[in-house]
Design a protein around this motif. Structure first.
Motif, PDB file in Angstrom:
ATOM      1  N   PHE A  22      -2.534   6.927   0.648  1.00  0.00           N
ATOM      2  CA  PHE A  22      -2.140   6.982   1.801  1.00  0.00           C
ATOM      3  C   PHE A  22      -2.579   5.658   2.491  1.00  0.00           C
ATOM      4  CE2 PHE A  22      -5.753   8.811   2.762  1.00  0.00           C
ATOM      5  CZ  PHE A  22      -6.385   8.772   3.781  1.00  0.00           C
ATOM      6  N   TYR A  23      -1.740   5.117   3.513  1.00  0.00           N
ATOM      7  CA  TYR A  23      -2.374   3.938   4.226  1.00  0.00           C
ATOM      8  C   TYR A  23      -2.390   4.741   5.848  1.00  0.00           C
ATOM      9  CZ  TYR A  23      -1.962  -0.265   7.252  1.00  0.00           C
ATOM     10  OH  TYR A  23      -1.846  -1.094   8.223  1.00  0.00           O
ATOM     11  N   LYS A  24      -3.655   4.257   6.414  1.00  0.00           N
ATOM     12  CA  LYS A  24      -3.750   4.854   7.823  1.00  0.00           C
ATOM     13  C   LYS A  24      -5.024   3.712   8.356  1.00  0.00           C
ATOM     14  CE  LYS A  24      -4.787   8.636  10.508  1.00  0.00           C
ATOM     15  NZ  LYS A  24      -6.099   8.727  11.109  1.00  0.00           N
ATOM     16  N   ASP A  25      -4.594   3.328   9.734  1.00  0.00           N
ATOM     17  CA  ASP A  25      -5.559   2.495  10.509  1.00  0.00           C
ATOM     18  C   ASP A  25      -5.882   1.382   9.673  1.00  0.00           C
ATOM     19  OD1 ASP A  25      -5.059   4.366  12.164  1.00  0.00           O
ATOM     20  OD2 ASP A  25      -6.948   5.458  11.941  1.00  0.00           O
ATOM     21  N   GLY A  26      -5.003   0.610   9.049  1.00  0.00           N
ATOM     22  CA  GLY A  26      -5.547  -0.600   8.399  1.00  0.00           C
ATOM     23  C   GLY A  26      -6.110  -0.557   7.036  1.00  0.00           C
ATOM     24  N   GLU A  27      -6.166   0.613   6.511  1.00  0.00           N
ATOM     25  CA  GLU A  27      -6.703   0.797   5.159  1.00  0.00           C
ATOM     26  C   GLU A  27      -5.892   1.580   4.162  1.00  0.00           C
ATOM     27  OE1 GLU A  27     -11.020   0.257   4.848  1.00  0.00           O
ATOM     28  OE2 GLU A  27     -10.880   2.212   5.875  1.00  0.00           O
ATOM     29  N   TYR A  28      -5.855   1.078   3.047  1.00  0.00           N
ATOM     30  CA  TYR A  28      -4.891   1.620   1.674  1.00  0.00           C
ATOM     31  C   TYR A  28      -6.042   2.656   1.100  1.00  0.00           C
ATOM     32  CZ  TYR A  28      -1.074  -1.385   2.783  1.00  0.00           C
ATOM     33  OH  TYR A  28       0.040  -2.263   3.181  1.00  0.00           O
ATOM     34  N   HIS A  29      -5.904   3.902   1.147  1.00  0.00           N
ATOM     35  CA  HIS A  29      -6.575   4.693   0.052  1.00  0.00           C
ATOM     36  C   HIS A  29      -6.113   4.929  -1.074  1.00  0.00           C
ATOM     37  CE1 HIS A  29      -9.688   5.446   3.274  1.00  0.00           C
ATOM     38  NE2 HIS A  29      -8.767   5.156   4.137  1.00  0.00           N
ATOM     39  N   LEU A  30      -7.031   4.958  -2.039  1.00  0.00           N
ATOM     40  CA  LEU A  30      -6.374   5.152  -3.527  1.00  0.00           C
ATOM     41  C   LEU A  30      -7.450   6.017  -4.125  1.00  0.00           C
ATOM     42  CD1 LEU A  30      -4.982   4.634  -6.397  1.00  0.00           C
ATOM     43  CD2 LEU A  30      -6.431   2.260  -6.237  1.00  0.00           C
ATOM     44  N   TYR A  31      -6.974   7.373  -4.506  1.00  0.00           N
ATOM     45  CA  TYR A  31      -7.786   8.126  -5.255  1.00  0.00           C
ATOM     46  C   TYR A  31      -7.281   8.137  -6.622  1.00  0.00           C
ATOM     47  CZ  TYR A  31      -8.533   9.580  -0.481  1.00  0.00           C
ATOM     48  OH  TYR A  31      -8.829   9.604   0.950  1.00  0.00           O
ATOM     49  N   TYR A  32      -7.901   8.717  -7.509  1.00  0.00           N
ATOM     50  CA  TYR A  32      -7.617   8.631  -8.972  1.00  0.00           C
ATOM     51  C   TYR A  32      -8.398   9.894  -9.785  1.00  0.00           C
ATOM     52  CZ  TYR A  32     -12.188   6.083  -8.872  1.00  0.00           C
ATOM     53  OH  TYR A  32     -13.424   5.771  -8.510  1.00  0.00           O
ATOM     54  N   GLN A  33      -7.676  10.070 -10.824  1.00  0.00           N
ATOM     55  CA  GLN A  33      -8.086  11.079 -11.574  1.00  0.00           C
ATOM     56  C   GLN A  33      -9.484  10.503 -12.325  1.00  0.00           C
ATOM     57  OE1 GLN A  33      -6.578  14.333 -13.055  1.00  0.00           O
ATOM     58  NE2 GLN A  33      -6.700  13.961 -10.902  1.00  0.00           N
ATOM     59  N   TRP A  34     -10.603  11.225 -12.130  1.00  0.00           N
ATOM     60  CA  TRP A  34     -11.813  10.815 -12.509  1.00  0.00           C
ATOM     61  C   TRP A  34     -12.746  11.698 -13.193  1.00  0.00           C
ATOM     62  CZ3 TRP A  34     -16.724  10.153  -9.436  1.00  0.00           C
ATOM     63  CH2 TRP A  34     -17.527   9.118 -10.038  1.00  0.00           C
TER      64      TRP A  34
END
Ligand code: FRU
Length: 618
Positions: free
Chosen positions: A167-179
């Motif tokens: 998701f994108y919010k307040d100027g930042e792209y967040h990226l989660y991943y299977q880890w």
């Protein structure tokens, strides 16, 4: 006085020696000491490790060929969590850190059950892991491996598969991943977390969602709940993912700090079905004023569509997929979005459906369907027998888009690997990277059908560093014309050119090194294809399914613009307008140093061959 002959004395001394040995051994069996740790060897496959003087990490030695051991973490004697790790038996491949900071002030004991076939505790004591099991205040995550990507997103260490919850919010792209934090093979799924302001420089954060009693944390998505429909707060980030225990069910977690930490919802699961369902993907549907969730009914080869007013209570509305497109594998990781059609003011809906196996070149791939969505049902425009692929390489899977992206942008990223060999690629402390971020829209093909145009996100241009190598225009015949690739930063680069095939039947562009390892892309005008051959690209024999030639349809044209991105273990090719993308891993033992052009017959022209060095971004 009894006289003892040598002969009679022997059994006596023998007994003394054996008894002493048993005593020494028993001391060993009860407790071995490594600074701050006490190890009790309790049985052929059972040991306890008591942490006596905790530091930040307990470093666990891993051997990938070893069977998985189950580690139950006891905190003040109560089981807090369990995970699997391939504890080294014969040799140590690398270390993984187990975080002890979270248990500050508490007593931690690891109850370890190994799965080795052996009958006695002495063999267990000889396992390579025990000597190197260490407490430490540091863990070296500055990975220096030769195949570690220099500008693609990858985890600091451990295994990664699908991108999740973006998701994108307040100027930042967040990226989660299977880890998997406990090894570089699949297992123990957590959501790892990275964020970026520009989609190319990634900051790494602590794990976002960890396994719990309902299971490990499989793929899913996040949305920004701007109007507080779920009641966790205005602007809360809501993630829905698959809890994978004995069965798969869908769980919710919410974040009140822009995705840095998540609270797992206490009334999980929020969707439970009696079929194997996973990888929920959500978005807000303006017209119906509802949240929509699309769920992969993996074995049914269907996508199920749900709606909800509040992200907690979901109603199944419809299903799509029976008999449609590629059906030779499980359906996973869906996404559904409305996209503009290039050059028109029309929009159409696109349903992304990742499939494994059943991809066009074996194993995993991403297919998509174009059609309409009315808030309940997705209707596909094309006939069931038509399959459209998002990328024509072997290493593009689990492609999904960022939610809430600015300017109604649709930016996707995919896991740059293939389930056929992902666990065996020649890296160690980490495994797998993501593709470059890509923007997508639709275009109308020559056959009147709508297709996805896939182009590198414009942010990628900021990776260019220093002065470009401008080779201008030249003509090439059957004898190859070669130009140098940059030497700095392991040769990572972006190659841009325009091909004018003229009288050529096939145009070959070869990336090669001094060991004659090469990746060859071919524009075949007679067969209207573009292909990439990695059969001699470098290390290929780690898995029989790795050597391959991948092929995309590419109508013969007077001009073909190409962009090739080379990182330490990948080549991504894009047609200039995004009419095809092709992503393949390659493992050259030395970086490629040369790009050359040749034809099978006649001559071709190359215009504006430009090679940009790229910045190291990892
Ligand atoms: C796809 C996938 C998903 C699942 C995840 C588990 O690669 O199989 O369906 O959620 O990986 O790691």
């Amino acid at each position: 006085m009894k006289h003892y002959s040598h002969r009679t004395l022997l059994p006596f001394w023998g007994k003394v020696i054996v008894t002493s040995l048993i005593i020494i051994m028993n001391i060993g069996i009860c407790a071995a000491q490594s600074a701050g740790l006490k190890i009790h060897y309790l049985g052929a496959n059972h040991s306890l490790v008591q942490v006596r003087e905790p530091q930040k990490y307990l470093l666990l030695p891993v051997e990938e060929a070893a069977p998985e051991a189950t580690v139950n973490v006891l905190v003040n004697n109560k089981t807090d969590r369990s995970f699997q790790v391939r504890l080294a038996v014969n040799r140590i491949d690398y270390l993984v850190p187990f975080d002890l900071e979270q248990y500050k002030g508490k007593t931690v004991t690891l109850d370890i059950h190994t799965g080795n076939s052996r009958a006695n505790v002495r063999d267990a004591m000889a396992d390579a892991c025990w000597k190197e099991l260490k407490l430490s205040d540091t863990f070296d995550d500055a990975n220096r491996e030769e195949f570690r990507p220099l500008y693609h997103h990858s985890p600091l260490y451990g295994w990664m598969n699908d991108p999740n919850g973006m998701f994108y919010k307040d100027g930042e792209y967040h990226l989660y991943y299977q880890w998997n934090p406990y090894g570089s093979m699949w297992g123990n799924m957590n959501w790892g977390h990275s964020s970026s302001k520009d989609l190319i420089s990634w900051q790494h954060h602590p794990v976002a969602i960890q396994p719990n009693g309902l299971g490990t944390v499989f793929s899913g998505s996040s949305v920004v709940d701007k109007d507080n429909t779920a009641g966790f707060g205005k602007g809360a980030v809501i993630a829905i993912y698959t809890s994978a225990g004995a069965s798969q069910m869908q769980s919710l977690a919410y974040s009140l700090d822009n995705g840095m930490t998540f609270h797992v919802y206490e009334n999980n699961p929020i969707i439970a079905a009696d079929k194997e369902c996973r990888d929920p993907n959500m978005f807000w549907h303006e017209k119906s004023g509802k949240w929509i969730l699309i769920l992969a009914a993996a074995l049914e080869k269907e996508m199920w569509i749900y709606s909800s007013p509040n992200l907690k209570n979901w109603t199944k509305e419809s299903s799509f997929g029976h008999g449609y497109g590629a059906q030779d594998g499980v359906w996973e990781c869906p996404d559904l979005m409305e996209l503009p059609v290039r050059g028109t003011d029309r929009t159409k809906w696109v349903l992304i459906c990742n499939i494994n196996p059943g991809g066009p070149f074996g194993g995993s791939a991403a297919q998509y369907f174009v059609g309409d969505f009315d808030g309940k049902t997705f209707t596909c425009d094309t006939k069931p027998e038509i399959t459209k692929w998002m990328d024509y390489g072997k290493d593009h899977y689990a492609a999904v888009s960022w939610s809430n992206a600015p300017e109604k942008r649709h930016t996707v990223i995919a896991w740059m690997s293939n389930w056929q060999y992902a666990n065996n690629v020649p890296t160690k402390q980490f495994r797998s990277a993501n593709t470059l971020p890509r923007d997508i829209e639709l275009y109308e093909g020559g056959d009147g059908e709508l297709y996805l145009a896939v182009t590198p996100a414009p942010e990628v241009n900021a990776l260019r560093a220093g002065k470009a190598l401008k080779y201008g225009s030249f003509s090439a015949g059957t004898k190859k014309v070669s130009r140098k690739l940059p030497a700095e930063n392991s040769g990572i680069c972006e190659i841009n050119l325009e091909l004018v095939p003229r009288s050529a039947g096939k145009v070959y562009i070869t990336l090669s090194n001094d060991k004659d390892e090469r990746t060859v892309v071919t524009y075949d005008l007679e067969n209207s294809t573009f292909s990439m051959d990695r059969t001699a690209s470098g290390l290929t024999d780690f898995n029989k399914d790795f050597p391959a030639i991948t092929v995309a349809p590419c109508p013969a044209k007077a001009k073909l613009c190409l962009r090739l991105f080379v990182d330490r273990c990948s080549v991504e090719a894009f047609e200039g307008d995004g009419r095809f993308a092709m992503t393949n891993l390659v493992f050259p033992q030395h970086p490629y140093t040369t790009v050359s052009v040749a034809v099978d017959k006649g001559r071709c022209k190359v215009n504006d061959l430009t090679v940009n060095s790229l910045k190291v971004n990892n």
